[in-house]
Write an enzyme that holds these catalytic residues in place. Structure first.
Site, mmCIF file in Angstrom:
data_model
loop_
_atom_site.group_PDB
_atom_site.id
_atom_site.type_symbol
_atom_site.label_atom_id
_atom_site.label_comp_id
_atom_site.label_asym_id
_atom_site.label_seq_id
_atom_site.Cartn_x
_atom_site.Cartn_y
_atom_site.Cartn_z
ATOM 1 N N ASP A 48 0.852 -1.192 0.000
ATOM 2 C CA ASP A 48 0.000 0.000 0.000
ATOM 3 C C ASP A 48 0.889 1.245 0.000
ATOM 4 O OD1 ASP A 48 -2.991 0.998 0.702
ATOM 5 O OD2 ASP A 48 -1.514 2.256 1.739
ATOM 6 N N TYR A 53 3.481 9.620 -0.701
ATOM 7 C CA TYR A 53 4.546 9.007 0.118
ATOM 8 C C TYR A 53 5.927 9.145 -0.545
ATOM 9 C CZ TYR A 53 0.557 6.571 2.368
ATOM 10 O OH TYR A 53 -0.623 6.255 2.988
ATOM 11 N N LYS A 78 -2.422 5.849 -4.364
ATOM 12 C CA LYS A 78 -3.493 6.803 -4.077
ATOM 13 C C LYS A 78 -3.183 8.151 -4.721
ATOM 14 C CE LYS A 78 -3.488 4.721 0.527
ATOM 15 N NZ LYS A 78 -2.048 4.621 0.811
ATOM 16 N N HIS A 111 -7.171 9.701 -2.290
ATOM 17 C CA HIS A 111 -6.570 9.636 -0.947
ATOM 18 C C HIS A 111 -7.436 10.328 0.115
ATOM 19 C CE1 HIS A 111 -2.277 9.176 0.880
ATOM 20 N NE2 HIS A 111 -3.181 9.033 1.816
HETATM 21 P P1 NAD Z 1 0.603 1.657 11.906
HETATM 22 O O1 NAD Z 1 -0.592 1.626 12.793
HETATM 23 O O2 NAD Z 1 0.812 0.586 10.927
HETATM 24 O O3 NAD Z 1 1.850 1.775 12.869
HETATM 25 C C1 NAD Z 1 3.165 1.742 12.394
HETATM 26 C C2 NAD Z 1 4.121 1.927 13.573
HETATM 27 O O4 NAD Z 1 3.822 0.941 14.563
HETATM 28 C C3 NAD Z 1 5.555 1.667 13.148
HETATM 29 O O5 NAD Z 1 6.202 2.844 12.761
HETATM 30 C C4 NAD Z 1 6.155 1.083 14.402
HETATM 31 O O6 NAD Z 1 6.606 2.147 15.195
HETATM 32 C C5 NAD Z 1 5.000 0.412 15.074
HETATM 33 N N1 NAD Z 1 4.999 -1.047 14.866
HETATM 34 C C6 NAD Z 1 4.792 -1.761 13.719
HETATM 35 N N2 NAD Z 1 4.842 -3.075 13.964
HETATM 36 C C7 NAD Z 1 5.092 -3.211 15.288
HETATM 37 C C8 NAD Z 1 5.256 -4.326 16.137
HETATM 38 N N3 NAD Z 1 5.165 -5.572 15.688
HETATM 39 N N4 NAD Z 1 5.506 -4.090 17.462
HETATM 40 C C9 NAD Z 1 5.577 -2.831 17.936
HETATM 41 N N5 NAD Z 1 5.433 -1.738 17.178
HETATM 42 C C10 NAD Z 1 5.189 -1.916 15.865
HETATM 43 O O7 NAD Z 1 0.642 3.104 11.237
HETATM 44 P P2 NAD Z 1 0.749 3.717 9.773
HETATM 45 O O8 NAD Z 1 2.056 3.489 9.133
HETATM 46 O O9 NAD Z 1 0.287 5.124 9.923
HETATM 47 O O10 NAD Z 1 -0.400 2.943 8.959
HETATM 48 C C11 NAD Z 1 -0.161 1.794 8.159
HETATM 49 C C12 NAD Z 1 -0.366 2.100 6.707
HETATM 50 O O11 NAD Z 1 -1.671 2.671 6.486
HETATM 51 C C13 NAD Z 1 0.581 3.176 6.151
HETATM 52 O O12 NAD Z 1 1.887 2.709 5.953
HETATM 53 C C14 NAD Z 1 -0.160 3.560 4.893
HETATM 54 O O13 NAD Z 1 0.041 2.587 3.897
HETATM 55 C C15 NAD Z 1 -1.608 3.547 5.378
HETATM 56 N N6 NAD Z 1 -2.078 4.900 5.770
HETATM 57 C C16 NAD Z 1 -3.040 5.483 4.996
HETATM 58 C C17 NAD Z 1 -3.527 6.742 5.327
HETATM 59 C C18 NAD Z 1 -4.604 7.328 4.468
HETATM 60 O O14 NAD Z 1 -4.927 8.514 4.641
HETATM 61 N N7 NAD Z 1 -5.187 6.594 3.556
HETATM 62 C C19 NAD Z 1 -3.036 7.442 6.427
HETATM 63 C C20 NAD Z 1 -2.062 6.827 7.215
HETATM 64 C C21 NAD Z 1 -1.594 5.543 6.885
#
Ligand code: NAD
Length: 277
Positions: A48, A53, A78, A111
């Site tokens: 994704d 990004y 997106k 997005h």
């Molecule tokens: P997330 O909830 O996936 O959290 C990621 C963070 O959690 C990492 O940086 C790390 O610090 C921690 N983490 C990951 N695995 C872990 C583990 N096993 N143990 C402990 N900590 C851990 O947050 P995100 O990156 O904001 O969201 C995931 C994906 O969603 C993004 O990469 C993106 O692709 C998507 N996203 C989309 C939008 C949108 O507006 N459409 C906005 C934000 C994110």
């Protein structure tokens, strides 16, 4: 190569999407190819990304380096917030395809709705044409509220295959999920771990101990059992493997209810009704 099997979820307009994948938000462009390669080696088959990004090129390079065939990987990108409008949306996809090194994406999303600009209906018309031209195998939206979804349905008759929304134990989005169920829209959960914020606390610690799993695995398993599509972000090889290793245990009803009790209506990101890009 991993032997983990991730379930597929049916999309209303045809095709399927792997229920679990990798989100690459905030992975630096120069690191993305290697993280993507590692993820594919660990069994991930769904990536994704987004124009905003700035790491689509790394995603394409990672897939190419991995040796996994393009048709075996589900790639979502997106549309950037500055590219709303019919012509912009068409042109922006061409840029994505070039950077990703592919001639189609599996899923193209708007997005953010940016209601203040009022261009999302025209943008959606462009995505319909992109779908017909087979440059995207499916189209959808992100951060759309029921009013925005109603307007797309009424004006175009084309229902998005997915809506990607902020969703985690602190923000469970029951109302929007019910809307999606009622209209055959797949729910994708962004920030499924609330960017790590949700992981501390006694409820998840207790469930983690009960199942012999990490708190992150408990939360990701909760998403899977709710039917959400998830793609947690990690750039760390160990966590990449930990996060996908959630398909050989089950939370029971009481476990699920105790996570439901964590809902606090708390966003970590912007409010889609007012966000202006
Ligand atoms: P997330 O909830 O996936 O959290 C990621 C963070 O959690 C990492 O940086 C790390 O610090 C921690 N983490 C990951 N695995 C872990 C583990 N096993 N143990 C402990 N900590 C851990 O947050 P995100 O990156 O904001 O969201 C995931 C994906 O969603 C993004 O990469 C993106 O692709 C998507 N996203 C989309 C939008 C949108 O507006 N459409 C906005 C934000 C994110």
């Amino acid at each position: 190569m991993s032997t983990i099997t991730v379930p597929d979820v049916e999309l209303a307009n045809g095709g399927t999407i792997p229920q679990f994948g990798l989100g690459v938000f905030q992975i630096p462009p120069d690191d993305t190819a290697e993280v993507v390669r590692e993820a594919l080696e660990a069994g991930y088959r769904h990536l994704d990304t987004a124009q905003m990004y700035r790491n689509e090129k790394g995603v394409g390079e990672g897939v190419a380096k991995s040796g996994v065939a393009r048709e075996d990987v589900f790639i979502t990108t997106k549309l950037a917030n500055d590219a709303h409008g019919y012509d912009n949306a068409i042109n922006a996809l061409e840029g994505s395809l070039q950077r990703l090194g592919t001639d189609y994406v599996d899923l193209y999303l708007i997005h953010w709705p940016l209601p203040g600009k009022d261009l999302y209906p025209a943008t959606w018309t462009a995505l319909g044409d992109i779908l017909r031209a087979e440059k995207a195998r499916a189209i959808g939206v992100s951060n759309f509220q029921p009013a925005h979804l109603d307007r797309l349905r009424e004006e175009s008759g084309v229902v998005p295959s997915v809506n990607q929304i902020e969703l985690h134990p602190l923000l469970q989005q029951e109302e929007l999920r019910a809307y999606h169920r009622g209209h055959g829209i797949v729910t994708e959960a962004w920030s499924p771990l609330a960017q790590g914020e949700v992981l501390a606390g006694p409820v998840l610690a207790k469930l983690a101990e009960k199942h012999g799993r990490s708190a992150a695995q408990i939360v990701l398993r909760w998403h899977i059992q709710l039917g959400n599509v998830v793609f947690p972000k990690s750039a760390n090889a160990e966590r990449l493997r930990e996060n996908i290793d959630i398909f050989d245990f089950e939370l029971d009803d009481e476990d699920m209810r105790s996570i439901t009790g964590l809902d606090a209506g708390r966003r970590t990101g912007p409010d889609p009704d007012t966000f202006a890009g």
